[in-house]
Design a protein around this motif. Structure first.
Motif, mmCIF file in Angstrom:
data_model
loop_
_atom_site.group_PDB
_atom_site.id
_atom_site.type_symbol
_atom_site.label_atom_id
_atom_site.label_comp_id
_atom_site.label_asym_id
_atom_site.label_seq_id
_atom_site.Cartn_x
_atom_site.Cartn_y
_atom_site.Cartn_z
ATOM 1 N N TYR A 63 0.830 -1.202 0.000
ATOM 2 C CA TYR A 63 0.000 0.000 0.000
ATOM 3 C C TYR A 63 0.868 1.257 0.000
ATOM 4 O O TYR A 63 0.606 2.194 -0.758
ATOM 5 C CB TYR A 63 -0.919 -0.002 1.229
ATOM 6 C CG TYR A 63 -1.764 1.231 1.345
ATOM 7 C CD1 TYR A 63 -2.895 1.389 0.557
ATOM 8 C CD2 TYR A 63 -1.435 2.248 2.220
ATOM 9 C CE1 TYR A 63 -3.672 2.519 0.642
ATOM 10 C CE2 TYR A 63 -2.205 3.388 2.326
ATOM 11 C CZ TYR A 63 -3.322 3.517 1.533
ATOM 12 O OH TYR A 63 -4.083 4.642 1.614
ATOM 13 N N ILE A 64 1.899 1.288 0.821
ATOM 14 C CA ILE A 64 2.788 2.453 0.877
ATOM 15 C C ILE A 64 3.514 2.630 -0.450
ATOM 16 O O ILE A 64 3.658 3.745 -0.959
ATOM 17 C CB ILE A 64 3.776 2.318 2.056
ATOM 18 C CG1 ILE A 64 3.026 2.454 3.378
ATOM 19 C CG2 ILE A 64 4.892 3.353 1.956
ATOM 20 C CD1 ILE A 64 3.853 2.129 4.590
ATOM 21 N N TYR A 65 3.976 1.530 -1.048
ATOM 22 C CA TYR A 65 4.672 1.594 -2.335
ATOM 23 C C TYR A 65 3.754 2.173 -3.405
ATOM 24 O O TYR A 65 4.163 3.051 -4.177
ATOM 25 C CB TYR A 65 5.145 0.197 -2.726
ATOM 26 C CG TYR A 65 5.849 0.159 -4.049
ATOM 27 C CD1 TYR A 65 7.168 0.554 -4.164
ATOM 28 C CD2 TYR A 65 5.183 -0.279 -5.183
ATOM 29 C CE1 TYR A 65 7.819 0.524 -5.383
ATOM 30 C CE2 TYR A 65 5.820 -0.312 -6.410
ATOM 31 C CZ TYR A 65 7.140 0.088 -6.503
ATOM 32 O OH TYR A 65 7.767 0.061 -7.706
ATOM 33 N N TYR A 67 1.132 4.055 -2.948
ATOM 34 C CA TYR A 67 0.857 5.452 -2.607
ATOM 35 C C TYR A 67 1.996 6.355 -3.071
ATOM 36 O O TYR A 67 1.766 7.396 -3.686
ATOM 37 C CB TYR A 67 0.640 5.585 -1.098
ATOM 38 C CG TYR A 67 0.371 6.993 -0.657
ATOM 39 C CD1 TYR A 67 -0.883 7.559 -0.841
ATOM 40 C CD2 TYR A 67 1.359 7.755 -0.063
ATOM 41 C CE1 TYR A 67 -1.142 8.859 -0.446
ATOM 42 C CE2 TYR A 67 1.115 9.061 0.334
ATOM 43 C CZ TYR A 67 -0.135 9.597 0.145
ATOM 44 O OH TYR A 67 -0.381 10.884 0.532
ATOM 45 N N ILE A 68 3.221 5.959 -2.796
ATOM 46 C CA ILE A 68 4.379 6.757 -3.209
ATOM 47 C C ILE A 68 4.457 6.816 -4.735
ATOM 48 O O ILE A 68 4.709 7.873 -5.318
ATOM 49 C CB ILE A 68 5.676 6.195 -2.598
ATOM 50 C CG1 ILE A 68 5.670 6.423 -1.087
ATOM 51 C CG2 ILE A 68 6.909 6.825 -3.234
ATOM 52 C CD1 ILE A 68 6.777 5.713 -0.360
ATOM 53 N N MET A 70 2.023 6.591 -6.877
ATOM 54 C CA MET A 70 0.978 7.472 -7.389
ATOM 55 C C MET A 70 1.317 8.932 -7.129
ATOM 56 O O MET A 70 1.049 9.799 -7.971
ATOM 57 C CB MET A 70 -0.375 7.110 -6.758
ATOM 58 C CG MET A 70 -0.899 5.774 -7.217
ATOM 59 S SD MET A 70 -1.054 5.625 -9.004
ATOM 60 C CE MET A 70 -2.277 6.860 -9.339
ATOM 61 N N CYS A 71 1.908 9.250 -5.980
ATOM 62 C CA CYS A 71 2.308 10.635 -5.703
ATOM 63 C C CYS A 71 3.346 11.108 -6.715
ATOM 64 O O CYS A 71 3.256 12.223 -7.234
ATOM 65 C CB CYS A 71 2.855 10.752 -4.286
ATOM 66 S SG CYS A 71 1.586 10.620 -3.016
#
Length: 101
Positions: A63-65, A67-68, A70-71
């Protein structure tokens, strides 16, 4: 806890009927298998708990990967979008200057 049991009972009535019919015989059969089987079941439950705990961390990492990623993707998209308009504005300004002169 009773609320959860009632919800499961409403969602799966056939499963409850089968457990009521065969559950006591199944529990009796498990007791006849002895202490060795109980220790194997305990080891299995420990392994399942460890796997589930590890899987939670894997899902958090994914999930964090994402999210980063996509940012960064959005940042690059905005960067390109802004500079595209700046270049178009400069191109139009140059065309106007050339036409006027």
């Amino acid at each position: 806890m009773n609320f959860c049991r009632d919800a499961v009972h409403r969602a799966a009535p056939l499963d409850h009927k089968m457990w009521d019919k065969y559950g006591t015989a199944f529990d009796a059969r498990l007791k006849t298998l002895g202490a060795e089987f109980e220790s194997r079941v305990a080891q299995f439950k420990i392994a399942v708990a460890e796997t589930q705990a590890r899987d939670i961390y894997v899902y958090i990492y994914i999930y964090i990967y994402i999210y980063i990623y996509m940012c960064v993707y959005i940042y690059i998209y905005i960067y390109i979008y802004i500079y595209m308009y700046i270049y178009i504005y400069i191109y139009i300004y140059m065309c106007v200057c050339v036409c006027v002169c």
